[in-house]
Design a protein around this motif. Structure first.
Motif, mmCIF file in Angstrom:
data_model
loop_
_atom_site.group_PDB
_atom_site.id
_atom_site.type_symbol
_atom_site.label_atom_id
_atom_site.label_comp_id
_atom_site.label_asym_id
_atom_site.label_seq_id
_atom_site.Cartn_x
_atom_site.Cartn_y
_atom_site.Cartn_z
ATOM 1 N N LEU A 1 35.262 -58.565 69.040
ATOM 2 C CA LEU A 1 33.959 -59.014 69.528
ATOM 3 C C LEU A 1 33.793 -60.529 69.483
ATOM 4 N N ALA A 2 34.888 -61.258 69.499
ATOM 5 C CA ALA A 2 34.811 -62.722 69.409
ATOM 6 C C ALA A 2 33.993 -63.329 70.544
ATOM 7 N N ASP A 3 33.998 -62.688 71.699
ATOM 8 C CA ASP A 3 33.279 -63.234 72.853
ATOM 9 C C ASP A 3 31.802 -62.829 72.881
ATOM 10 N N TYR A 4 31.363 -62.102 71.849
ATOM 11 C CA TYR A 4 29.990 -61.594 71.835
ATOM 12 C C TYR A 4 29.184 -62.154 70.660
ATOM 13 N N ALA A 5 29.632 -63.244 70.098
ATOM 14 C CA ALA A 5 29.001 -63.796 68.896
ATOM 15 C C ALA A 5 27.521 -64.092 69.089
ATOM 16 N N LEU B 1 20.459 -56.527 61.961
ATOM 17 C CA LEU B 1 19.128 -57.085 62.138
ATOM 18 C C LEU B 1 18.914 -57.414 63.612
ATOM 19 N N GLY B 2 17.946 -56.762 64.217
ATOM 20 C CA GLY B 2 17.749 -56.882 65.660
ATOM 21 C C GLY B 2 17.359 -58.266 66.138
ATOM 22 N N SER B 3 16.791 -59.078 65.255
ATOM 23 C CA SER B 3 16.358 -60.420 65.649
ATOM 24 C C SER B 3 17.436 -61.476 65.410
ATOM 25 N N PHE B 4 18.605 -61.045 64.909
ATOM 26 C CA PHE B 4 19.731 -61.942 64.657
ATOM 27 C C PHE B 4 20.824 -61.699 65.685
ATOM 28 N N THR B 5 21.536 -62.747 66.048
ATOM 29 C CA THR B 5 22.731 -62.574 66.879
ATOM 30 C C THR B 5 23.816 -61.894 66.046
ATOM 31 N N LEU B 6 24.883 -61.456 66.720
ATOM 32 C CA LEU B 6 25.994 -60.862 65.974
ATOM 33 C C LEU B 6 26.556 -61.849 64.958
ATOM 34 N N ALA B 7 26.703 -63.109 65.374
ATOM 35 C CA ALA B 7 27.237 -64.125 64.469
ATOM 36 C C ALA B 7 26.348 -64.278 63.245
ATOM 37 N N ASP B 8 25.030 -64.284 63.449
ATOM 38 C CA ASP B 8 24.111 -64.432 62.323
ATOM 39 C C ASP B 8 24.144 -63.214 61.418
ATOM 40 N N ARG C 1 28.091 -52.074 68.504
ATOM 41 C CA ARG C 1 27.237 -52.325 67.340
ATOM 42 C C ARG C 1 27.909 -51.854 66.055
ATOM 43 N N LYS C 2 28.602 -50.717 66.127
ATOM 44 C CA LYS C 2 29.323 -50.234 64.948
ATOM 45 C C LYS C 2 30.423 -51.218 64.550
ATOM 46 N N ARG C 3 31.125 -51.755 65.551
ATOM 47 C CA ARG C 3 32.181 -52.721 65.242
ATOM 48 C C ARG C 3 31.607 -54.010 64.667
ATOM 49 N N ALA C 4 30.453 -54.428 65.183
ATOM 50 C CA ALA C 4 29.803 -55.623 64.635
ATOM 51 C C ALA C 4 29.380 -55.385 63.196
#
Length: 270
Positions: free
Chosen positions: A141-145, A104-111, A157-160
């Motif tokens: 990707l812990a540093d990209y939450a 979802l483009g409007s959500f962070t990776l964590a969300d 993005r694939k890994r997320a």
């Protein structure tokens, strides 16, 4: 109503189809498809464009009801009379990595990673945050939450998306063309990540792909579909299929040589 459980299979199949016919608007794309995936296997579904790979995936994850036959996933018949009940139970045991990633483009990776946890569990927020961190850490990707999907490369993005697919600790991971659109090095890194998850956690994987390098790297077994046959034309170790198959379609695919098809067609002509 009590969930209908699949009978035990000799190879402890965790995914199984029997005489599966699936298509759109009553028109079959695949007919009479029967195969199984044993627990802990990585099985690749392969074939040329239009052969029905993505259609089969939709049937396996419950997005496309079969025209005929049965589909068993994690012990539940998701094509039977209790389809909705079975689907609800089966979806708690599977993860899906879509070809586009479908973040979802409007959500962070964590969300994004938290979404299945908030939707399907009653876990407290603090625990969800901890799980999200663990999943992002597992894919590097812990540093990209707190990044947005558009701020990341295609491989990230694939890994997320993989972290999100793993959020509920699935028994089975379905992947639709996971390395599509990635450069060879990034694709190889994703293949390695899938192998590590399989070996460390014992996750069964069904991977839809036409990428030969990935097939040879991650597969324990491959199932090849064909558009004209509307079904399976070969099953086995990808190395065996590449080196020993006498089917010109199989040989053409694994050797990237369309001339094999032309030669076979000429030989079959009267």
């Amino acid at each position: 109503m009590k969930d209908e459980k699949a009978p035990a299979q000799p190879e402890q199949a965790i995914v199984r189809t029997e005489n599966l016919t699936v298509g759109y608007g009553g028109t079959p794309i695949l007919k009479g498809v029967t195969f199984h995936v044993a627990e802990g296997e990585i099985v690749t579904i392969l074939g040329g464009s239009g052969c029905g790979k993505s259609t089969l995936l939709k049937a396996l994850i419950g997005l496309l009801p079969p025209l005929e036959g049965s589909v068993w996933v994690a012990g539940y018949n998701i094509a039977g009379p209790d389809r909705e009940t079975a689907l609800e139970a089966a979806r708690k045991k599977i993860g899906v990595l879509f070809q586009s990633g479908a973040l979802l483009g409007s959500f962070t990776l964590a969300d994004n990673v938290a979404l299945p946890l908030t939707e399907f569990t009653d876990l407290p927020g603090a625990l969800i945050e901890e799980i999200v961190h663990t999943k992002l850490e597992a894919v590097g990707l812990a540093d990209y939450a707190h990044y947005m999907p558009m701020e990341l490369s295609g491989g990230m993005r694939k890994r997320a998306a993989l972290a999100r697919a793993m959020a509920l600790d699935p028994q089975i991971l379905f992947c639709d063309e996971p390395s599509a659109g990635l450069d060879p090095v990034t694709a190889a890194e994703l293949d390695s990540l899938l192998l590590n998850l399989n070996e460390a956690l014992g996750i069964t994987m069904v991977v839809i792909t036409h990428e030969l390098a990935s097939i040879l790297t991650i597969s324990r077994r491959s199932i090849m579909l064909d558009k004209e046959a509307k079904g399976i034309i070969a099953q086995g170790s990808p190395r065996d299929l590449m080196e020993r198959s006498e089917d010109p379609k199989v040989r053409a695919f694994f050797h990237r040589n369309p001339e094999l098809l032309h030669t076979a067609a000429k030989a079959a002509s009267p």
